[in-house]
Write a protein that holds these residues in place. Sequence first.
Motif, short mmCIF file in Angstrom:
data_model
loop_
_atom_site.label_atom_id
_atom_site.label_comp_id
_atom_site.label_asym_id
_atom_site.label_seq_id
_atom_site.Cartn_x
_atom_site.Cartn_y
_atom_site.Cartn_z
N PRO A 133 0.85 -1.21 0.20
CA PRO A 133 0.17 0.00 -0.02
C PRO A 133 0.77 1.16 -0.07
O PRO A 133 0.68 2.39 -0.75
N GLU A 134 1.97 1.15 0.82
CA GLU A 134 2.81 2.24 0.90
C GLU A 134 3.47 2.50 -0.56
O GLU A 134 3.69 3.84 -0.83
N ALA A 135 3.97 1.85 -1.37
CA ALA A 135 4.38 1.90 -2.63
C ALA A 135 3.24 2.52 -3.62
O ALA A 135 3.48 3.54 -4.38
N GLN A 136 2.13 1.79 -3.54
CA GLN A 136 1.20 2.48 -4.45
C GLN A 136 0.63 3.97 -4.22
O GLN A 136 0.64 4.34 -5.11
N ALA A 137 0.66 4.06 -2.82
CA ALA A 137 0.32 5.53 -2.42
C ALA A 137 1.54 6.52 -2.87
O ALA A 137 1.12 7.55 -3.36
N CYS A 138 2.65 5.96 -2.81
CA CYS A 138 3.68 6.85 -3.44
C CYS A 138 3.83 7.15 -4.73
O CYS A 138 3.87 8.27 -5.13
N TRP A 139 3.64 6.07 -5.46
CA TRP A 139 3.71 6.03 -7.08
C TRP A 139 2.25 6.88 -7.39
O TRP A 139 2.14 7.51 -8.50
N ASN A 140 1.38 6.93 -6.81
CA ASN A 140 0.10 7.60 -7.06
C ASN A 140 0.01 9.22 -6.69
O ASN A 140 -1.08 9.82 -7.05
N ALA A 141 0.90 9.48 -5.71
CA ALA A 141 0.98 10.87 -5.26
C ALA A 141 1.08 11.75 -6.42
O ALA A 141 1.90 11.54 -7.30
N LYS A 142 0.22 13.00 -6.11
CA LYS A 142 0.28 13.89 -7.39
C LYS A 142 0.13 15.49 -6.81
O LYS A 142 -0.09 15.47 -5.45
N CYS A 143 0.49 16.31 -7.62
CA CYS A 143 0.47 17.67 -7.19
C CYS A 143 -0.83 17.97 -6.60
O CYS A 143 -1.86 17.81 -7.37
N GLY A 144 -1.08 18.60 -5.55
CA GLY A 144 -2.50 18.82 -5.00
C GLY A 144 -3.15 20.09 -5.74
O GLY A 144 -4.31 20.42 -5.25
#
Length: 288
Positions: A248-259
């Motif tokens: 989950p941590e990797a998926q959240a990191c790679w999916n993180a985008k500019c707010g």
Amino acid sequence: MESSRPEDTPRTYHPAFASPEANVVLRSAEGTLYRVPSFVLVNTTEFFRNGISPHATGTAGNDVLIPVNEKDAILERLLRMLCGLSTSRWQGYDEVEGVLKLAEEWNTPGPLAAIRAAITTPLFLASPLRLFAVATHFGWEEEAKLASRYTLALSLYDEEHQELLERLPSKDVLALLGLHRKRRDEFKRLLDTETVFDAGNSDPRFCRECGERLDNHTWRELKIRMFMEMDRRPLGDIVGGLDMEEWPEAQACWNAKCGKETCGKPNYDRLVMLQGIQGCIAKLSDSL
């Protein structure tokens, strides 16, 4: 050295060691008798060198009988090695450790060298802690170094390893734990550098597309998860690999985008970050 004359009772000789010309009779713990020429024992073992005359008589009823407190599987294997007879493949550590114990007691350089040459085959590398224990006991530095590398796939704190670790001298346990800890801590230090991971470790960091300040909490959480994984399995083959993609941590990191609503640019280049992670692992010390 305890010795006696064979009693006037029926004798069961091992078929490979039954020549009447051999003048020393060894008796296993199971009662099997082994005839061995005295000159073989004298010239291949320090234990027998001062205990048997190489010219001892071998006439019937006048041989030297020596009880050996070892089972047939161990005694036969070592005698075959001393006499240059064929041997079967090793079956595992229980067998080889038993032969090593007797070979060390008798101080037999030849068998010890032969076992050392065989101890790094896949059969023994599959249990690297036992290999490490054997290698450190005999001072086999290259084999101990190789074994330490293979232990990186283990979590030394698991209960299943406790009994074996307790058998090791404290200095060897500390050295092995030190290798695992050093690898983990060095990995964390590399993860925290801005030179490799400027996208995640620069503070503050701004979106290159729109200039919005970015939140790097997903990278920090992924670093924690990778640190925990390296603590559990210092080999690091899961970190940076396909299995990590399910975290989950990797998926959240790679999916993180500019707010910023009108931007949405990814915070990190996934492939660049993964290459950096794998590069860090490649730099780590991998043996004692």
